[in-house]
Design a protein around this motif. Structure first.
Motif, mmCIF file in Angstrom:
data_model
loop_
_atom_site.group_PDB
_atom_site.id
_atom_site.type_symbol
_atom_site.label_atom_id
_atom_site.label_comp_id
_atom_site.label_asym_id
_atom_site.label_seq_id
_atom_site.Cartn_x
_atom_site.Cartn_y
_atom_site.Cartn_z
ATOM 1 N N UNK A 1 -23.761 24.215 3.707
ATOM 2 C CA UNK A 1 -23.078 24.300 2.413
ATOM 3 C C UNK A 1 -22.643 25.702 1.994
ATOM 4 N N UNK A 2 -22.711 26.686 2.889
ATOM 5 C CA UNK A 2 -22.177 28.002 2.544
ATOM 6 C C UNK A 2 -20.650 27.891 2.486
ATOM 7 N N UNK A 3 -20.041 28.184 1.349
ATOM 8 C CA UNK A 3 -18.576 28.107 1.267
ATOM 9 C C UNK A 3 -17.942 29.108 2.232
ATOM 10 N N UNK B 1 -22.892 36.218 -2.537
ATOM 11 C CA UNK B 1 -22.464 37.447 -1.867
ATOM 12 C C UNK B 1 -21.190 37.155 -1.094
ATOM 13 N N UNK B 2 -20.108 37.802 -1.492
ATOM 14 C CA UNK B 2 -18.813 37.611 -0.845
ATOM 15 C C UNK B 2 -18.728 38.537 0.366
ATOM 16 N N UNK B 3 -18.526 37.963 1.555
ATOM 17 C CA UNK B 3 -18.470 38.765 2.776
ATOM 18 C C UNK B 3 -17.204 38.450 3.557
ATOM 19 N N UNK C 1 -19.283 32.864 1.192
ATOM 20 C CA UNK C 1 -19.993 33.112 -0.068
ATOM 21 C C UNK C 1 -21.454 32.688 0.144
ATOM 22 N N UNK C 2 -22.301 33.652 0.452
ATOM 23 C CA UNK C 2 -23.700 33.376 0.776
ATOM 24 C C UNK C 2 -24.522 33.346 -0.515
ATOM 25 N N UNK D 1 -32.431 30.871 -4.539
ATOM 26 C CA UNK D 1 -32.693 29.484 -4.167
ATOM 27 C C UNK D 1 -31.997 28.502 -5.100
ATOM 28 N N UNK D 2 -31.879 28.864 -6.363
ATOM 29 C CA UNK D 2 -31.192 27.970 -7.297
ATOM 30 C C UNK D 2 -29.732 27.787 -6.903
ATOM 31 N N UNK D 3 -29.104 28.882 -6.525
ATOM 32 C CA UNK D 3 -27.710 28.800 -6.069
ATOM 33 C C UNK D 3 -27.605 27.988 -4.785
#
Length: 284
Positions: free
Chosen positions: A124-126, A245-247, A262-263, A267-269
Motif C-alpha cells: 500500500x505504499x503509494x 516521506x516523499x522520495x 510516499x512512505x 504506524x497510524x499512517x
C-alpha cells in the motif's frame, strides 16, 4: 567513385515515401470525403491531405517531393491525425522529421512491464512513475486515490502541476497548499531549463497560465529549486490525515523519468494506507 547521401537527405526521402504510402492507403470514405467518379489516385489526393491537415497544398507537395523545408511539431501532429496514423506510425513520422511529439500520451519506454509489477508490489505504499514534466505515466492503486481519483482524470490531464493548480480534490488534499505549489513551480522551472523549446513543455505552461491566476503569480517569481524528497502531510478524503516521506528514485538521467513513492512515517499512517488500498480499484 560511390558517394553517400547526407543523412538529412535520406531522412527527407524516407519521410516523403512514408507520407505517400500512408496517403495512398486511406480511402476518401474513411475521412468523410466523397470518392467521385473520376478518381484515379489510390487513396487520398495530396490536396485532400492538405485540406484535412489545414496546410498549403504546395507546401505538402514539396514535403512529398523531399524538398528541404522546415516542419513544425504542430504540423506533424496535424498530418498524423489526417493520415490516421497509429502510435507506432506517429512516432516514426516524428523521428523521420526530427521533431518532438507534443502529444502528452506518447508511451514512455521507461514504464516496462517489470516496473508496472514493481508498482503493484509496493502497495500500500503509494507509488507512481513521473517524467520531469510531472506527467503521471503509471501508478499503483493506492497512489490512484491518494490525492484525487486519478482514474476519473482524463489521461492528458494526469499531470501533477495541472492537478495541483486546477483540480479541487487534489488541492483539498494538500496540507499547506500555497507553499507546496510554490515549491512545485520552482522545481518545474528548474527542470524546464533543459526543455525550453519543446512543444509539450510550452503547451503545459500555456495551459497553466491561462487556467490559474495562482500559477501566474507564483511563476512570475522566477524561483528555482532542485528535486529532492521531504516529509509532508496529505489529508485524504477517505482515510484522513497521512504523514508521508516523499522520495524520488531516478530511472535514468536526472532529467528523465523517476519512481515517486510516499512512505508512511508512523504506524497510524501505515494502517490508513492499508485501508485506502482496500477502497481503491486497480487502475486501468
Amino acid at each position: 567513385m560511390t558517394t553517400v547521401a547526407p543523412e538529412s537527405d535520406m531522412r527527407r526521402h524516407e519521410l516523403a515515401e512514408f507520407l505517400r504510402s500512408r496517403r495512398e492507403r486511406i480511402t476518401p470514405e474513411q475521412v468523410g470525403l466523397v470518392r467521385g467518379r473520376r478518381r484515379r489516385t489510390p487513396g487520398l489526393r495530396r490536396e485532400e491531405v492538405a485540406q484535412l491537415a489545414a496546410v498549403g497544398v504546395t507546401w505538402y507537395t514539396w514535403l512529398e517531393q523531399a524538398r528541404e523545408i522546415q516542419v513544425s511539431p504542430q504540423v506533424l501532429d496535424a498530418l498524423a491525425r489526417a493520415l490516421l496514423l497509429d502510435r507506432s506510425e506517429r512516432a516514426h513520422l516524428f523521428a523521420l522529421a526530427g521533431g518532438v511529439d507534443p502529444a502528452p500520451l506518447t508511451p514512455c519506454p521507461s514504464v516496462t512491464p517489470a516496473l508496472r509489477a514493481m508498482l503493484d508490489q509496493l502497495d500500500p505504499i503509494p507509488a507512481a512513475v513521473q517524467n520531469s514534466r510531472y506527467d503521471i505515466l503509471a501508478y499503483n492503486r493506492t497512489y490512484g486515490r491518494l490525492l484525487c481519483d486519478l482514474d476519473r482524470v482524463a489521461p492528458e490531464d494526469r499531470n501533477c502541476m495541472w492537478l495541483a493548480f486546477t483540480d479541487p480534490d487534489w488541492r483539498d488534499a494538500v496540507v499547506e497548499l500555497p507553499e507546496s505549489n510554490r515549491l512545485m513551480a520552482a522545481k518545474f522551472r528548474a527542470s524546464m531549463a533543459e526543455h525550453l523549446a519543446e512543444p509539450a513543455w510550452k503547451a503545459l505552461l500555456a495551459r497553466l497560465e491561462t487556467a490559474s491566476p495562482e500559477f501566474r503569480e507564483v511563476w512570475a517569481r522566477h524561483e528555482v529549486v532542485g528535486q529532492g524528497g521531504k516529509s509532508k502531510y496529505i489529508r485524504n478524503r477517505h482515510v484522513g490525515l497521512l504523514h508521508l516521506e516523499h522520495t524520488n528514485l531516478w530511472l535514468g538521467p536526472a532529467a528523465g523519468p523517476r519512481l515517486v513513492t510516499y512512505v508512511p512515517l508512523d504506524e497510524e499512517t501505515r494502517g490508513r494506507l492499508e485501508r485506502l488500498r482496500s477502497l481503491s480499484p486497480v487502475p486501468a
